[in-house]
Scaffold this active site. Sequence first.
Site, PDB file in Angstrom:
ATOM      1  N   ALA A 120     -27.607   6.357  10.579  1.00  0.00           N
ATOM      2  CA  ALA A 120     -27.611   7.067   9.372  1.00  0.00           C
ATOM      3  C   ALA A 120     -28.969   7.901   8.626  1.00  0.00           C
ATOM      4  O   ALA A 120     -28.862   8.437   7.960  1.00  0.00           O
ATOM      5  CB  ALA A 120     -27.317   6.051   8.225  1.00  0.00           C
ATOM      6  N   ALA A 121     -30.045   7.982   9.983  1.00  0.00           N
ATOM      7  CA  ALA A 121     -31.063   8.488   9.693  1.00  0.00           C
ATOM      8  C   ALA A 121     -31.026  10.004   9.415  1.00  0.00           C
ATOM      9  O   ALA A 121     -31.441  10.665   8.465  1.00  0.00           O
ATOM     10  CB  ALA A 121     -32.128   8.398  10.578  1.00  0.00           C
ATOM     11  N   GLY A 122     -30.074  10.824  10.225  1.00  0.00           N
ATOM     12  CA  GLY A 122     -29.782  12.113  10.140  1.00  0.00           C
ATOM     13  C   GLY A 122     -29.119  12.519   8.664  1.00  0.00           C
ATOM     14  O   GLY A 122     -29.373  13.449   8.203  1.00  0.00           O
ATOM     15  N   ASP A 123     -28.152  11.785   8.414  1.00  0.00           N
ATOM     16  CA  ASP A 123     -27.296  11.969   7.272  1.00  0.00           C
ATOM     17  C   ASP A 123     -28.427  11.805   5.921  1.00  0.00           C
ATOM     18  O   ASP A 123     -27.983  12.422   5.104  1.00  0.00           O
ATOM     19  CB  ASP A 123     -26.231  10.941   7.352  1.00  0.00           C
ATOM     20  CG  ASP A 123     -25.191  10.984   8.363  1.00  0.00           C
ATOM     21  OD1 ASP A 123     -25.099  12.279   8.920  1.00  0.00           O
ATOM     22  OD2 ASP A 123     -24.384  10.392   8.790  1.00  0.00           O
ATOM     23  N   ASP A 171     -16.632   2.111   9.899  1.00  0.00           N
ATOM     24  CA  ASP A 171     -17.774   1.846  11.050  1.00  0.00           C
ATOM     25  C   ASP A 171     -17.489   0.633  11.677  1.00  0.00           C
ATOM     26  O   ASP A 171     -17.618  -0.364  11.019  1.00  0.00           O
ATOM     27  CB  ASP A 171     -18.936   2.070  10.577  1.00  0.00           C
ATOM     28  CG  ASP A 171     -19.471   3.681  10.316  1.00  0.00           C
ATOM     29  OD1 ASP A 171     -18.502   4.503  10.606  1.00  0.00           O
ATOM     30  OD2 ASP A 171     -20.568   3.717   9.844  1.00  0.00           O
TER      31      ASP A 171
END
Length: 303
Positions: A247-250, A12
């Site tokens: 990265a909240a969803g992950d 990233d």
Amino acid sequence: MKVLVAGSSNVDLVARVKKFPTPGETIGGARFMRNLGGKGANQAVAAARMGGDVTFVTSLGNDAYAGSIREAFAREGIETGHITEDQANPTGTAIILVTDSGENCIVVAPGANSSLTPDTIPCIDTLIDEADIIVLQAEIPYGTNKFIAQKAFSKGKKVLFNPAPACHIDPEFMKAISILVVNETEASFISGIRYDCLNIEEIADALIRAGAPEVVITLGSQGVYMKNSTSAVMIPARKVDVVDTTAAGDTFCGALAVMCAGRDLDRKALEFANTAASLTVTKAGAISSIPYLDEVKKLISTT
């Protein structure tokens, strides 16, 4: 609980900016970071930090990043023996802009992730047999995800699929999915119904009719909604100071996978995953922002 994650690994390249640029605009004063990421990697690390026994299947590239990435997974306690290296392509790369308000936009160059095909995973039957739940995302070839999901379904295994970036899911693939986790944009794309903040149940019903037995829709600051054939649950978002939503969803997916590996999807599992995700957005970065199990337990116990 044994969690098998198959998915992407990226480097990233992150720039923090005051606002997103408009077409043709150059914005100065950005702050730069380089991190390990990729939806597969993020979810594998999240599951490991939540206490899961994680095996990660991914493809790294022909560059200097591959060795350090493999070592980073090993430090997280993730089984890395089924990571392949593509000598023809670089490791996947994501270019991420994050605003001061915490919103993000991402461009992904898949690189070696595109070479993660069924023939590069010779032990997939054994890995599925050993797993309690299989976790997939959409940054590797569609055919690979479908192949793994159908293998798992035929063996009676749970499959959590997070179709991000959003992709159409054919009926044969959909019926192999146990838990479909999408955000509102992905839910709208897959269902073909425009989300207007009032029709989340309609969209969930459409996804259930399409074959997903349990649908989880993450709604950012609005919380998370779950529906199956017998019940519906809405979990409000925790109020936190948002720094970076990358990265909240992950984190949500990794935490939910650990909770559902040995139990049915229920309110407790959703609240746990929602809490883990809320901690993630209070820190910058992708993997660097994912919390550990004791942090999540502490927040749950004090609220």
